[in-house]
Every structure is written in structure tokens, then in C-alpha cells.
Design a protein around this motif. Structure first.
Motif, PDB file in Angstrom:
ATOM      1  N   SER A  16       0.399  -0.775 -21.270  1.00  0.00           N
ATOM      2  CA  SER A  16      -0.336   0.492 -21.137  1.00  0.00           C
ATOM      3  C   SER A  16      -1.541   0.353 -20.202  1.00  0.00           C
ATOM      4  O   SER A  16      -1.863   1.272 -19.444  1.00  0.00           O
ATOM      5  N   PHE A  17      -2.203  -0.799 -20.268  1.00  0.00           N
ATOM      6  CA  PHE A  17      -3.348  -1.080 -19.386  1.00  0.00           C
ATOM      7  C   PHE A  17      -2.941  -0.847 -17.935  1.00  0.00           C
ATOM      8  O   PHE A  17      -3.684  -0.262 -17.139  1.00  0.00           O
ATOM      9  N   ARG A  18      -1.732  -1.307 -17.597  1.00  0.00           N
ATOM     10  CA  ARG A  18      -1.265  -1.166 -16.225  1.00  0.00           C
ATOM     11  C   ARG A  18      -0.843   0.270 -15.896  1.00  0.00           C
ATOM     12  O   ARG A  18      -1.068   0.767 -14.803  1.00  0.00           O
ATOM     13  N   GLN A  19      -0.216   0.940 -16.899  1.00  0.00           N
ATOM     14  CA  GLN A  19       0.311   2.287 -16.636  1.00  0.00           C
ATOM     15  C   GLN A  19      -0.774   3.350 -16.671  1.00  0.00           C
ATOM     16  O   GLN A  19      -0.616   4.424 -16.092  1.00  0.00           O
ATOM     17  N   LYS A  20      -1.851   3.112 -17.421  1.00  0.00           N
ATOM     18  CA  LYS A  20      -2.819   4.169 -17.696  1.00  0.00           C
ATOM     19  C   LYS A  20      -4.266   3.759 -17.410  1.00  0.00           C
ATOM     20  O   LYS A  20      -5.100   3.697 -18.316  1.00  0.00           O
ATOM     21  N   PRO A  21      -4.559   3.472 -16.126  1.00  0.00           N
ATOM     22  CA  PRO A  21      -5.909   3.018 -15.791  1.00  0.00           C
ATOM     23  C   PRO A  21      -6.980   4.049 -16.151  1.00  0.00           C
ATOM     24  O   PRO A  21      -8.120   3.695 -16.429  1.00  0.00           O
ATOM     25  N   GLY A  22      -6.608   5.329 -16.181  1.00  0.00           N
ATOM     26  CA  GLY A  22      -7.585   6.384 -16.479  1.00  0.00           C
ATOM     27  C   GLY A  22      -8.235   6.205 -17.837  1.00  0.00           C
ATOM     28  O   GLY A  22      -9.438   6.414 -18.004  1.00  0.00           O
ATOM     29  N   ARG A  23      -7.437   5.782 -18.810  1.00  0.00           N
ATOM     30  CA  ARG A  23      -8.023   5.642 -20.144  1.00  0.00           C
ATOM     31  C   ARG A  23      -9.015   4.474 -20.196  1.00  0.00           C
ATOM     32  O   ARG A  23      -9.976   4.512 -20.940  1.00  0.00           O
ATOM     33  N   ARG A  24      -8.745   3.441 -19.407  1.00  0.00           N
ATOM     34  CA  ARG A  24      -9.701   2.335 -19.354  1.00  0.00           C
ATOM     35  C   ARG A  24     -11.037   2.838 -18.795  1.00  0.00           C
ATOM     36  O   ARG A  24     -12.111   2.515 -19.318  1.00  0.00           O
ATOM     37  N   VAL A  25     -10.970   3.635 -17.742  1.00  0.00           N
ATOM     38  CA  VAL A  25     -12.202   4.161 -17.153  1.00  0.00           C
ATOM     39  C   VAL A  25     -12.977   4.957 -18.195  1.00  0.00           C
ATOM     40  O   VAL A  25     -14.208   4.842 -18.296  1.00  0.00           O
ATOM     41  N   ILE A  26     -12.281   5.758 -18.995  1.00  0.00           N
ATOM     42  CA  ILE A  26     -12.969   6.554 -20.023  1.00  0.00           C
ATOM     43  C   ILE A  26     -13.638   5.638 -21.044  1.00  0.00           C
ATOM     44  O   ILE A  26     -14.785   5.847 -21.434  1.00  0.00           O
ATOM     45  N   MET A  27     -12.928   4.595 -21.468  1.00  0.00           N
ATOM     46  CA  MET A  27     -13.539   3.654 -22.424  1.00  0.00           C
ATOM     47  C   MET A  27     -14.811   3.053 -21.838  1.00  0.00           C
ATOM     48  O   MET A  27     -15.836   2.950 -22.515  1.00  0.00           O
ATOM     49  N   GLU A  28     -14.733   2.672 -20.566  1.00  0.00           N
ATOM     50  CA  GLU A  28     -15.892   2.059 -19.922  1.00  0.00           C
ATOM     51  C   GLU A  28     -17.003   3.082 -19.691  1.00  0.00           C
ATOM     52  O   GLU A  28     -18.188   2.751 -19.761  1.00  0.00           O
TER      53      GLU A  28
END
Lengths: 430, 430
Positions: free
Chosen positions: A161-173
Motif C-alpha cells: 500500500s505504501f507504494r500504491q498510495k503515496p498520498g496517504r503517507r503525505v497526509i500522515m506526515e
């Protein structure tokens, strides 16, 4: 479309605790070492004490603290919508309603328990919450909640998922969360898989092991879980409690309630307040829990004690499970990639109150696009499993020529999952 | 948060045509060849005839056709929300309200005119609509609208946005749209720039030239424009007409109305129904049009005749312009990268009714994150320009110790713009 109102007084002041209404309790969790029923103090190394108290509570109504209500009021009550355009497209006598949890700050129902858990942790003086996340919905919810209550968050995100959904990582950060790709080389549990294969797709079970290990080894860190546990499911009952009032306002009572299940919390959140009427003999509604064919814990798993993680660090839970070693394929509905099922949902399935249903990914995406084209909301791949069965049920009603009132949980939007649509042949390559 | 209701009868049955209330009309568009005032038939090579009739209409109320109302009812009335959490964070006596257009199928207000234009084109038997898009909001709206009314769409997407926002391309393709990176080698207008630099970032002006060229050269193809023109602005007045009823329900009247401006349509859509009360001497509200400092057509441009595109194929419009050759830097608010401004908005600015304001990108993103953290909605970078000035005005009210009632247009959500947040230092690298 018809919209129920979002009046402030539709927001409940208490969670509903289904354990108070069950004819017999589910089997208790066991200590992973002794295999004896777990004592609250056994959990203290992992969870905040206030959270452990919530997990053990037996009252039917559990008050929602004022600061949590205030945090909920940012996006709750969420909309309750009648799917008039979908109904028309299906030409069905069934009326279809959905509770839309995608209006929250990170786009899914996960915020409901995240806010409560961050609040409880802050009450206990916890500095950091560690957790895992699949598609990132839970991780971003916890990061958001942490930012509201002054709690740092450390989030192990399943690599596929980390690879498929970079947008959610940005939101977490954006909310100050620290995000690590799992399996990671930073924990013993992670290295077990990472050393075999640096590109290991990961699983929720592995990520849980990593977060629990960090918790056990780091002072000031406690662990937060986004689903499965009794109190997490209870926090989600705000969904069903609101939906019931909103449907009352619209003058309808649902006879078929549908939700997708990974760990089980969004389904439980919508369904439990309605199941209580079945348990009390007041109604005979149906409750359908929808899972992916590729990760079929309820429909193909065994009901037995199993670990909640993939390494064997958590308590043993009595639940439908595919086995702690089961690594699901890298599904687009990352939030449904879990080998087990919440003990309370498992218990209700064993009682015959909850009907399990497994659906294939292609049908799910086709139905999601139909929903988008008719209702104008792009659904999360997870939530699309519920849509898919709502459509099946509406078509069955048409065949039978019967009126029905279907309610499902649209647990999140899919704007951060667009690449999954593209990979399923909708809208070219991402 | 407080939510106005979304009652079906808040959806207006007619658009509001501000031209009927202006003391003097704006200067007419000119034919690009003869420089004479444009005749309706001059536009027939480009636009569907029904659309041209809308452009020339002088009635105050222009009826919305039934199939368009039905399409609107999928997501309209959109929410009107009181920003109680933002107000609390700012500790201001001002009450702040926003109309949220992000609930539409593609996440912005653009669907309002897209549906009307696709309907008109279908009435005329048009097979394909060609258009340009900046950030992709307009292109995805037109693709959606086309899919509802059986119209194919061919969309030239500005390269800098194409690269930053792949999600919007997928949505356009999901609705059957064909998307081309602009400047492209497929048109003469595109090759002029593409041959200089294959990685040319593009601009709305260039993309318009490409779409117009395809229209002129291909039988069965007509052109659709997402902003600037009188009737496009008129289609957006459903926003303000709904907002007025919803604010009435809440018992408030706004004294400050704010919108971001690229071409001008979302601002006009919210503001014009309120401006009519100023024009009639009934009220003295303020109207603030917010643009990026990097593309300051209203605050730094000249009011004169200029082409709507970058090559000189469109009629000459009397408007504030930075010049047809102006290529704005690759801003994150791609939808605001336009060298000109709608003639009607320009006219009202020249009359002193509309106050222009330019804001810098860093402040805009900081305010967007504040909004996300308080109101729980991730705003589009474009809409964040309106948020930024709403915050300025609320803080000014605090300084003056004055009550105020601010209304702004949250024209879209930012879930497909996450990379822009990351590039502005919010949430690591995308």
C-alpha cells in the motif's frame, strides 16, 4: 439523492456496547504465554490503561467524553443519503441508503476510534502511539487524532500500500506522523521478512508485530489498534446510532444492513446498534459482512484461537482466521487484507446473526464505477465491497418483486485510491 | 461545525443572469479578424448553437432544463457549513461560512456548467466536445457530464498539471474522456511550443488554442469552455442561489463574500446572486476576488481587449489581462494559471464592486493546512486562496473588535492535489 439532516443532536453522547446485550459472551482473549484468560494488567505493556478499561467495560451505554464529542463535531454527524440515482439505474423496488463516512478529515470511518484512542492516551500521559496501517486510512486517522491531542504517532505502513498510495503517507506526515515501510529493517519482527526479501509486500499481521515490538521496547510508547478489539468496534457505533436517527427522520427502518469487513470495525459500527433490536427480539433484520474472495476469513477461515499478528506477540483471540501465517495477495482494498476477524463479529457470525459473503475484485470495481457514475461519489475499494452486495441485494429484490430497505456503510472515499481503479482497467494506466 | 440542510427545494429552477441588473453592459467581444462586435453566427464554428443562445440571453432568470436539474440533484444542493472550529482557532468575533462544492462527483464546482454544456451539446446533436484543462478539475467535470449525456470528450491538459496530478487524468479516462498532454504535437498551435521544448510546462492559453484548433478542423466536434464566458459564469450561480437560501435558513446574511479567481467562474457563481442586492441598492456587502501573486491579472493586469487564448484564435474579450503571451510559473493552483479574467468579473472590478486581492503561495498553503486541521476538509490549492483571505478578514474583524459574517466558496477538495502539499513542505516529499 435525498439527504438526511446533519443536526448536532443526532451525534450520540454514548457509544453502544453490544456485549451488554449478548445472550452469551464470546470466549475471552488468552495470554500468549500462559494460554490463560487475559487479565487487564497483562495488556498494560502494550495499551494505555484508560484504553484497557474501555476494553473491559460491560455497561450498555459508555459515555463519550466532551473533548471527543468536540472533535467528532468537526465532521459528525456524517451524511445519510438515499441512493435514488443508483436505485433508478438498477430499476429495483428496493430503497437503498448509505451512511457516508468519507467526509471525515482523512476520508474514512477510522477517525472515530482514532480520536477516542488519542484522547485516552493523552489522559494517561502517553507521549507516542505506535501502530500499523494497510491502505493508510487508519494511520492517517491516528496521525490526525494525535495532532489534535498532542500525541506523536509512529506508523508502520504495509509496503504494497505504501507504494500504491503515496498520498496517504503525505497526509500522515502533514499531521506530524512518522511513517515506516513494513516489513522494515528497524525491528526484529520486520527483519524476519525484510531480510528474505527487501521488496516483501507485507501484511497487516507483520506490521502489527513491528508496532507492538516498538511499543514493548520503547518507554513512553503505547500501541493503538484500528480494528478487531471490542472497544474499537464500540467506538464505531456512532455510525449506526446516527444512522438510526437519520433514518427515523426519513421515516424508514432498514431490513438489510451491509458493511465490508477487514478487521470488522466499520461493519460493526453500522450494524451493532441495529443488531441490538434483533437481539431483543424487536426486529428481524439481516446483516451481511462482505469480504474479498482473496482474503476470506469469515467464509473460509476456521473459528479458533489465533494470534492477532503474524509473529505471535499479541494475545490469542477467538475468531474466524485464515491462520497467522496467511499473507493475502496485494489486493487494492488494502484495508481488508487481514487474516482474522474481530471476535465480536466472529461471535455474531457463529450465532447466525451476521451473514458472511465473499465477493471478487473485478465485480467490486465494476460496481464501484457504477456507483460513481450514478451517485457521484468515488468510493474506497474497501467500501466498494459493501456497494457490490447492496447492488446484489437490490437486484434480488427486483427479481422477487419485493420492497426492501437496504442500508450500507460507505466507509470511505476513493480519491486516494485512484491508481487501484486504473489497475483494474478503469481509466487507463496510473 | 454547523450544517445547513440540503433540502431538494433549495436547488434553484433558474440561473441568475447578472447582465439584466447591470447599470451599463460590459464592452462586447470582438471578432478576431474584423475587430467588429461579434455576431452570434461568428461563434457557430466553435460552440454549439444552444450554447451561443445562452451566451446572448438577456433575461434575468434563465430556466434550468429538467434533465440538468436531475443531474444536479446527484450532488446538489451542496453543503453550506459554518466554520465554527476555524473561528475558534482564530478567536475572532467574525462568523465564517463556506459553501462546499467539493462533494460533486469530480470534486469541484466545474460540474455545474459542464452538465449544462453537455446537455446543450446533446440537444444540438454534437458528437464530441473538445476542451482544455489546467489542474484537471474542468476536464474531469466535462468528461463526467459527457458520460451522462452521451457526448465524447477530448481534453488538452496543461503539461505541468498532467505530470503533477495523474489522478485527475484517470478520472477523466474513467468517464471515457481522451486526455492529451499540452502543448501536444497533434495540433499546429501545440507544435509551436512543443517543437521548442518537448517538456514545455504549457498554459491554459496554449491548451485552449489546441482545443479550438481541433474543433475548427474536425466535423462533429464543438468546443466547451470551463470559465470566462458570461453563460459559464451564469451556470455557476446555482452556488450562490443555494447559499443564500441556506444562510436564510441559518438566519444570517453575509457582509463579505470571497472566492478565488482564475477565469472567474467559481467566484462569480457564489458572488453574483449576492451582488444583485448591491446593484439594487438593498445591501452594501463586500466582494473579494482572490488571485495568486504569480498570476495577478486583476491586481496587475490592464483592462483592455485581448485574446482568450495564447495564439489569437478566440474572439477578443474586454478584460483585465496580463497579455496573451504571459506564461505563469507552474503554480500548484493550476486552475488559477490564466492570463485573463472573465469580462463580467473585470467589469464589476472596474465598477469598484469587486475588490481584487493577490496572495502568495506559501501563506495560502499554511492557511490550507490550518483549515484542514480545524475544519477537517483538505481544500484544493485553488480554493485555499479564498480560505487565506477569509482568514485575513476574520483576523481584521478581531483587530477591529467587529462582528462580521464572512462567506467563501470552498470550490473543491484537495485529495487529488496532495503532491502540491508535499512540495510546499507539508508532509515530506511526494
Amino acid at each position: 439523492m435525498r439527504y438526511a439532516s446533519r443536526k448536532e443532536d443526532f451525534l450520540p453522547r454514548s457509544f453502544y456496547n453490544i456485549k451488554a446485550d449478548l445472550p452469551a459472551p464470546p470466549k475471552p482473549p488468552l495470554h500468549p504465554g500462559t494460554k490463560e484468560p487475559l487479565k487487564p494488567e497483562d495488556l498494560e505493556a502494550i495499551f494505555p490503561k484508560s484504553f484497557i478499561r474501555q476494553e473491559g467495560v460491560t455497561d450498555r451505554e459508555v459515555p463519550i467524553p466532551e473533548p471527543v464529542l468536540e472533535a467528532y463535531s468537526v465532521f459528525r454527524p456524517t451524511p445519510l443519503i438515499e441512493a435514488t440515482a443508483l436505485r433508478k439505474a438498477l430499476d429495483t423496488p428496493a430503497r437503498i441508503f448509505y451512511k457516508y463516512e468519507g467526509v471525515g478529515p482523512v476520508g474514512s470511518h477510522k477517525t472515530n476510534t482514532a480520536i477516542m484512542q488519542a484522547y485516552l492516551a493523552a489522559q494517561d500521559g502517553v507521549k507516542t502511539l505506535a501502530t500499523e496501517t494497510g491502505a493508510g486510512q487508519w494511520g492517517s486517522a491516528l496521525a490526525y487524532a494525535g495532532s489534535r491531542f498532542g500525541i506523536e504517532t509512529r506508523i508502520f505502513m504495509v509496503r504494497s500500500s505504501f507504494r500504491q498510495k503515496p498520498g496517504r503517507r503525505v497526509i500522515m506526515e502533514m499531521f506530524g506522523g512518522t511513517v515506516l515501510e513494513s516489513p522494515s529493517p528497524t525491528t526484529e519482527a520486520g527483519r524476519k521478512f525484510y531480510d528474505q526479501d527487501h521488496e516483501h509486500p507485507g501484511s497487516l499481521g507483520i506490521a502489527i508485530s513491528e508496532a507492538v515490538e516498538v511499543t514493548l521496547k520503547t518507554p513512553g510508547v503505547k500501541y493503538a489498534l484500528g480494528s478487531v478489539l471490542d472497544s474499537v468496534l464500540m467506538h464505531q457505533t456512532v455510525i449506526g446510532l446516527e444512522a438510526e436517527k437519520q433514518m427515523e427522520e426519513m421515516g424508514v427502518v432498514p431490513d438489510t444492513i451491509i458493511g465490508c469487513v477487514g478487521g470488522g470495525s466499520n461493519f460493526a459500527g453500522l450494524a451493532f446498534p441495529f443488531i441490538r433490536h434483533n437481539l431483543r427480539g424487536e426486529r428481524k433484520a439481516r446483516f451481511i459482512a462482505v469480504e474479498p474472495e482473496a482474503c476470506p476469513s469469515l467464509t473460509r477461515g476456521a473459528l479458533r484461537y489465533d494470534f492477532g499478528d503474524s509473529v505471535g506477540m499479541t494475545p490469542l483471540l477467538y475468531m474466524y482466521t485464515l491462520g497467522m501465517d496467511f499473507v493475502p495477495p496485494p489486493l487494492h482494498a488494502g484495508g481488508l487484507r487481514y487474516h482474522g476477524m474481530a471476535p465480536l463479529v466472529s461471535h455474531l457470525a457463529a450465532m447466525g446473526i451476521v451473514e458472511p459473503r465473499a465477493v471478487d475484485e473485478k465485480t467490486v470495481f465494476d460496481r464501484a464505477v457504477l456507483f460513481m457514475k450514478t451517485e457521484g461519489i468515488l468510493p474506497a475499494p474497501e467500501s466498494s465491497h459493501a456497494i457490490s452486495v447492496a447492488v446484489d441485494e437490490a437486484l434480488a429484490a427486483k427479481k422477487e418483486g419485493r420492497e426492501r430497505t437496504i442500508l450500507f456503510n460507505l466507509s470511505g472515499h476513493g480519491f486516494l485510491d485512484i491508481s487501484a481503479y486504473a489497475r483494474n482497467g478503469h481509466g487507463g494506466k496510473a
